[in-house]
Design an enzyme around this catalytic site. Structure first.
Site, PDB file in Angstrom:
ATOM      1  CG  LEU A  56      -2.050  -1.021   1.013  1.00 37.26           C
ATOM      2  CD1 LEU A  56      -2.919  -0.996   2.454  1.00 37.26           C
ATOM      3  CD2 LEU A  56      -2.824  -1.239  -0.155  1.00 37.26           C
ATOM      4  NE  ARG A  57       4.719   0.457  -3.743  1.00 41.02           N
ATOM      5  CZ  ARG A  57       5.589  -0.762  -4.006  1.00 41.02           C
ATOM      6  NH1 ARG A  57       6.357  -1.249  -2.928  1.00 41.02           N
ATOM      7  NH2 ARG A  57       5.644  -1.251  -5.095  1.00 41.02           N
ATOM      8  CG  ASN A  87       8.380  -3.585   0.988  1.00 42.53           C
ATOM      9  OD1 ASN A  87       7.081  -3.557   0.991  1.00 42.53           O
ATOM     10  ND2 ASN A  87       8.999  -3.808  -0.109  1.00 42.53           N
ATOM     11  CG  ASP A 298       4.197  -9.082  -5.032  1.00 35.05           C
ATOM     12  OD1 ASP A 298       4.378  -8.253  -4.303  1.00 35.05           O
ATOM     13  OD2 ASP A 298       5.235  -9.629  -5.665  1.00 35.05           O
ATOM     14  CG  HIS A 302       7.072   0.713  -8.723  1.00 37.38           C
ATOM     15  ND1 HIS A 302       7.830   0.779  -7.762  1.00 37.38           N
ATOM     16  CD2 HIS A 302       7.031  -0.727  -8.889  1.00 37.38           C
ATOM     17  CE1 HIS A 302       8.260  -0.161  -7.224  1.00 37.38           C
ATOM     18  NE2 HIS A 302       7.610  -1.220  -7.759  1.00 37.38           N
ATOM     19  CG  PHE A 316      12.478  -6.180  -9.188  1.00 33.08           C
ATOM     20  CD1 PHE A 316      12.565  -7.048 -10.290  1.00 33.08           C
ATOM     21  CD2 PHE A 316      13.624  -5.677  -8.582  1.00 33.08           C
ATOM     22  CE1 PHE A 316      13.605  -7.532 -10.451  1.00 33.08           C
ATOM     23  CE2 PHE A 316      14.947  -6.182  -8.855  1.00 33.08           C
ATOM     24  CZ  PHE A 316      14.847  -7.132 -10.249  1.00 33.08           C
ATOM     25  N   GLY A 317       8.050  -5.013  -9.928  1.00 35.72           N
ATOM     26  CA  GLY A 317       6.639  -4.869  -9.382  1.00 35.72           C
ATOM     27  C   GLY A 317       5.723  -4.540 -10.267  1.00 35.72           C
TER      28      GLY A 317
END
Ligand code: ZN
Length: 424
Positions: A56-57, A87, A298, A302, A316-317
């Site tokens: 969720l950043r 993270n 996952d 970004h 990545f992502g």
């Protein structure tokens, strides 16, 4: 008192006609007279989907996503609960940050949010976080997702400590010495593009290590986003031995291969990377034979700027919340790999009986639509599935008895309860 009746649905297991009554956030036998109604027109009524692996950043990376936009995307994807990874910036490694995420989710969220705390302070792999305190604050698991705990000795202590706090550890399995400077799966496509490869073994050796550490410690290991045939084999072995090991995989691993990187398409860059066709087939086999315990997205948003960089530099992502159900129906159910019922089981643990929370999803399994990233509720547009024709649409999502997402085509009688009022 908030109430709602969903009329004319079909039960997700039996297909039988179903009217669902909801009051005060719970499924009930009978709703109060005059409750607003949602006409489901024969759509499938399933328990709300649950995603155990979402980024969720927040805090700190709100250009990529916020708890508000991420949970709005979750609701649009049929999800009523997500577990969010630690993270962030700063890392969710303290009681204060776990509490901050929970209060943010209460204020701005559109689904239930269950934070996952870090295994080590700052995810540096050096000092364990206070597992008991994190658990008391509401953390549902621990993970250093995004970077593995490379020291086996540290992981042993982490598993022992987490077990005392009755928390599983969600393991991002990647041996950094094997990954090296790799940016995509090691194979023909990486060679053709002149990109450094990440061998499947980078994942599998860590899976094998953590299975042995689960055996040594009695701790609970949940293997995140598995992608290789050998990892599935290792999970099978662990289950045969009766160890407390479970595993998840994501829609992109049963849908795509490393060839999807095409000509340096950063929308196909994620970690673990898209693997070989044999790995993709092994993913489907591991889903079919029950080796895989649950599906996750996952979801990793970004910004466009970040993903516009050269392939080796781009992060990545990919995002996944708003495409998960359609990719499940189109690529697992329609080809006959899995029944719709079993597929939904792998996306949920909720129940439809009276007395249970009214967390449900209304699905039109046949509806055909085109994935259009510009219409995502997520801030992230980074998906390799943009423009794909798919089947299976979320018509409505109800969380705690409140409507968190509804397709404009649904017939409504009365004023449907909004999530904000259910939260208040
Ligand atoms: Zn990860």
């Amino acid at each position: 008192m908030s109430a709602l009746v969903i009329r004319g649905a079909r039960h997700w297991r039996t297909g039988a006609p179903l009217d669902l009554a909801i009051a005060d956030g719970l499924i009930v036998d009978r709703a109060p007279d005059g409750a607003p109604e949602l006409d489901a027109k024969g759509a499938i009524l399933a328990p709300g989907l649950v995603d155990l692996h979402v980024h969720l950043r927040e805090p700190g990376q709100s250009a990529k996503e916020t708890i508000a936009t991420g949970t709005r995307a979750a609701a649009a994807g049929g999800f009523t609960a997500v577990a969010c990874m630690p993270n962030t910036d700063p890392v969710l490694d303290s009681v204060a940050w776990i509490e901050w995420v929970l209060s943010r989710a209460r204020a701005a969220g559109r689904c239930r949010v269950h934070p996952i705390g870090a295994v080590t302070l700052g995810q540096k792999g050096e000092t364990l976080t206070p597992a008991h305190a994190l658990a008391r604050a509401g953390a549902v698991a621990l993970s250093d997702d995004g970077r593995p705990v490379m020291s086996a000795g540290m992981m042993r202590h982490a598993l022992e400590y987490a077990a005392q706090a009755e928390l599983p550890i969600v393991c991002h399995e990647e041996d950094l010495t094997l990954r090296g400077e790799g940016v995509m799966h090691e194979g023909f496509t990486a060679t053709r593009l002149g990109l450094r490869g990440i061998p499947g073994a980078a994942e599998t050796v860590m899976v094998r290590r953590d299975v042995e550490l689960a055996a040594l410690t009695g701790g609970r290991v949940h293997l995140a986003h598995l992608s290789t045939a050998e990892s599935f084999e290792a999970l099978r072995d662990a289950k045969r031995r009766g160890l407390a090991v479970s595993g998840e995989t994501c829609p992109h691993y049963w849908t795509l291969t490393d060839e999807s990187v095409g000509d340096y398409d950063t929308r196909a860059k994620m970690n673990p990377p898209l693997r070989s066709a044999a790995d993709r087939d092994a993913t489907i086999a591991a889903i079919q034979d029950g080796t895989i315990d649950c599906f996750v997205t996952d979801h990793a948003p970004h910004t466009e700027e970040e993903k516009r960089q050269p392939f080796a530099e781009a992060p990545f992502g990919i995002v996944g919340l708003e495409t998960a159900l359609a990719l499940t129906i189109t690529f697992l159910v329609e080809p006959g790999h899995l029944s719709l019922e079993r597929a939904l089981e792998l996306w949920t643990d909720a129940r439809l009986e009276p007395g249970h929370p009214a967390d449900v999803t209304l699905i039109d399994a046949d509806a055909e639509w085109t994935i259009d990233a510009t219409r995502f509720h997520s801030k992230g547009r980074n998906t390799p599935f943009d423009g794909w024709r798919v089947h299976g649409k979320v018509l409505a999502t109800v969380c705690a008895g409140a409507v968190t997402h509804a397709d404009a085509a649904l017939a409504v009688r009365g004023a449907l309860p909004e999530f904000a009022e259910a939260r208040a």
